[in-house]
Every structure is written in C-alpha cells, then in structure tokens.
Write an enzyme that holds these catalytic residues in place. Structure first.
Site, short mmCIF file in Angstrom:
data_model
loop_
_atom_site.label_atom_id
_atom_site.label_comp_id
_atom_site.label_asym_id
_atom_site.label_seq_id
_atom_site.Cartn_x
_atom_site.Cartn_y
_atom_site.Cartn_z
N ASP A 44 0.87 -1.19 0.00
CA ASP A 44 0.00 0.00 0.00
C ASP A 44 0.91 1.24 0.00
OD1 ASP A 44 -2.34 1.57 0.14
OD2 ASP A 44 -2.30 1.62 2.31
N SER A 45 0.28 2.40 -0.06
CA SER A 45 1.04 3.64 0.03
C SER A 45 1.48 3.92 1.46
CB SER A 45 0.16 4.81 -0.42
OG SER A 45 -0.98 4.88 0.43
N TYR A 69 -1.23 8.04 -2.46
CA TYR A 69 -1.45 7.63 -3.85
C TYR A 69 -2.71 8.30 -4.45
CZ TYR A 69 1.90 3.65 -3.99
OH TYR A 69 3.02 2.85 -4.01
N CYS A 101 -4.61 -1.81 -1.78
CA CYS A 101 -4.84 -0.39 -2.04
C CYS A 101 -5.84 -0.27 -3.19
CB CYS A 101 -3.51 0.25 -2.44
SG CYS A 101 -3.65 1.96 -2.94
N ASN A 102 -7.00 0.31 -2.90
CA ASN A 102 -8.03 0.48 -3.94
C ASN A 102 -7.56 1.46 -5.02
OD1 ASN A 102 -10.93 -0.58 -2.66
ND2 ASN A 102 -9.46 0.03 -1.12
N THR A 103 -6.89 2.51 -4.60
CA THR A 103 -6.44 3.55 -5.54
C THR A 103 -5.53 2.95 -6.60
OG1 THR A 103 -6.45 5.08 -3.67
CG2 THR A 103 -5.29 5.80 -5.65
N CYS A 118 -11.27 2.53 0.59
CA CYS A 118 -9.84 2.80 0.78
C CYS A 118 -9.44 1.98 1.99
CB CYS A 118 -9.61 4.29 1.03
SG CYS A 118 -7.93 4.68 1.60
N1 DGL Z 1 -4.95 2.85 1.09
C1 DGL Z 1 -5.11 3.28 -0.23
C2 DGL Z 1 -6.41 2.90 -0.89
O1 DGL Z 1 -6.98 1.87 -0.56
C3 DGL Z 1 -4.45 4.55 -0.70
C4 DGL Z 1 -4.54 5.80 0.10
C5 DGL Z 1 -3.66 6.89 -0.51
O2 DGL Z 1 -2.44 6.74 -0.48
O3 DGL Z 1 -4.21 7.89 -1.02
O4 DGL Z 1 -6.87 3.55 -1.77
#
Ligand code: DGL
Length: 282
Positions: free
Chosen positions: A19-20, A51, A83-85, A194
């Site tokens: 993940d980020s 991210y 990480c969804n993003t 997220c």
């Molecule tokens: N945890 C991440 C997600 O599920 C990314 C959050 C981010 O870095 O903006 O999207």
C-alpha cells in the site's frame, strides 16, 4: 500473468501486502486471521504517500517497479495490492509483469448494494478511486438500481495515517471530511473504498448521525488469498523450509525511526523487522 512453470515457490514463502502507507494493515489483519501460518511481508510506499492524488500512469510505473524489485529479491508467493487507488488502475500491468498470483482490493460495491435497504449507498474512497472508470463500471455492473453518493477524500487517509503515527483523531476534522455522507437520510450503507478507512471504523461510528452499515473488502480478500494458497498447495509442505529471519518484514521507501509510534503500529500488526527500500533499489 507470465507462465509460472519455472518458478520454484518455497512452501513457507511470504505473501506480500502493498500500500502507500498503513492502509494495507487492515487487509493484512484479515489475512493473518484466515491464514495464520502464512508469513507476511508488508510494503508501505511512504516515500510516495498519498497515492490518491497521483497521476494514473505514474502510479502504474511506480507500483510495478516496487513489486518487481521485491519479488525479484525475495521468494514471495503471492502479492496482495492492498490499495483500492492502485488496484483500480495498476492490476493489468502488475499481472503482466509478475509470475505470481496478484490479488487486488477494489471497492465492495456489490455487497453494499445488496445490503442497502434504501438502495442508496455511499462510496468513501480517495479522489483517484471515486473518479476511475473502473469504479464507474463496478457501479453500473453491481449497483445500477442504487443512488451512489461518492466522497473522495485524501484528508481521511491522512487522519488514518496520523492515528497509526500515534496522534489522537480529531472527530470534528473527520466529521467535516465525510459530511456529504450524512446529509441524506436515505443513505444507509457506506463502502469503505480505501484500505485506510477500516482503521477509523470506531471513530466513523462515533460520528454517524444514524445507524449506517460500513462495508469493506478485508474479509473477502482474505478468503480469496486462502483459496489461492490452498489451490497451489503451497502451504502443505514441510515447515523445515521456513526461514524465520525472513518473515514479517515491513519495507518502507522513506526512513522512520525504529522507536516511532508508526513502527509500534507495524509491530502490533506482527511486522517485527524494518527494511528500507531505497529509490535506487526500486
Ligand atoms: N490505502 C489506499 C487505498 O486503498 C491509498 C490511500 C492513498 O495513499 O491515497 O486507496
């Protein structure tokens, strides 16, 4: 995915969660419960956090490069892009680049649409995720009968990150960031799209003005990982193959103090060794 014929997968090789930042820990926790014998590696790309506001092509190149680096250096048997993003844009390139199975995490639109009594759901995610064409497709495939209120917030990601850095959560700040979800009475179910957001579930419940169902992907991802591991039979071989010194490592792309509250959060999630992946490595 590249053909896997020449891969010599070690039975107790780790699963890598990426993940980020700390968000993927919400996924790692479910994997640990469902697959307690599987060692985990965790990569937090804290050098590039967040991210959610990054350009799509930059994100594809960055995530593929980091994953390739670790997979080439360690006997990782499966990668979870926690990480969804990133998952809503990087998965095809990542699967093309790697020879191991890749599990992505995308917003749980389908279960949320099925659970909503009023056919009105919220999607709380990053600005990137709420505006992706992948997300539009998920909604038209699985929630065509639902009204969907999208809230894209990097602020909520930061609040979660700060919580695990040991700061107390300012509920007013959180309330302001998620306010559009609470404006319409009919909205009864919210997708935590997220992986950082399940880390704030207690606080979200504290500020909700009425009962709301908060839905995330963690348990489903852990079931998928368990299924893939059992299919490949990689958990069945002898424990002698295990090298305990290589287990439960957290990789970061920006240095943090081993005594920091952030490291204690990683420790609490079972990651006891810290390694820095320098930009030159990745
Ligand atoms: N945890 C991440 C997600 O599920 C990314 C959050 C981010 O870095 O903006 O999207």
């Amino acid at each position: 995915m590249k053909p896997a014929t020449d891969i010599n997968i070690q039975p107790h090789a780790p699963v890598l969660v990426m993940d980020s930042g700390v968000g993927g820990l919400s996924i790692a926790e479910h994997i640990r419960k469902t697959c307690p014998d599987t060692p985990l590696f965790y990569l937090a790309d804290n050098g590039a956090f967040p991210y959610g506001d990054k350009d799509e092509s930059w994100l594809v190149a960055r995530v593929v490069q980091l994953a390739e680096t670790l997979v080439s250096q360690y006997p990782i048997k499966l990668l979870v892009l926690g990480c969804n993003t990133a998952s809503t844009v990087v998965l095809p390139a990542l699967r093309e680049a790697l020879s191991i199975p890749v599990v992505g995490v995308v917003p749980a639109i389908k279960p949320a649409a099925a659970l909503s009594q009023n056919a009105h759901i919220g999607l709380l995610a990053t600005p990137g995720t709420v505006s992706r064409s992948y997300t539009n497709q998920l909604i038209s495939d699985h929630a065509p009968h639902c009204e969907v209120t999208r809230v894209g917030s990097t602020e909520v990601v930061r609040i979660a990150e700060e919580k695990l850095e040991g700061k107390s959560v300012d509920l007013n700040r959180l309330q302001q960031a998620v306010a559009p979800l609470f404006e319409t009475e009919s909205l009864d179910t919210v997708v935590l799209g997220c992986t950082h957001f399940p880390l704030l579930l207690d606080e979200l419940k504290e500020i909700q003005p009425r009962p709301i169902l908060w839905v995330d992907s963690g348990a489903a991802i852990a079931r998928r990982v368990a299924m893939l591991l059992s299919q490949k039979g990689v958990n069945s071989a002898s424990p002698e193959a295990q090298d305990p010194t290589d287990h439960n490592i957290v990789f970061l792309t920006r240095e943090v103090s081993p005594d920091s509250a952030l490291m204690r959060s990683f420790n609490r999630s079972g990651f006891d060794q810290l390694r820095i992946l320098s930009p030159a490595d990745a």
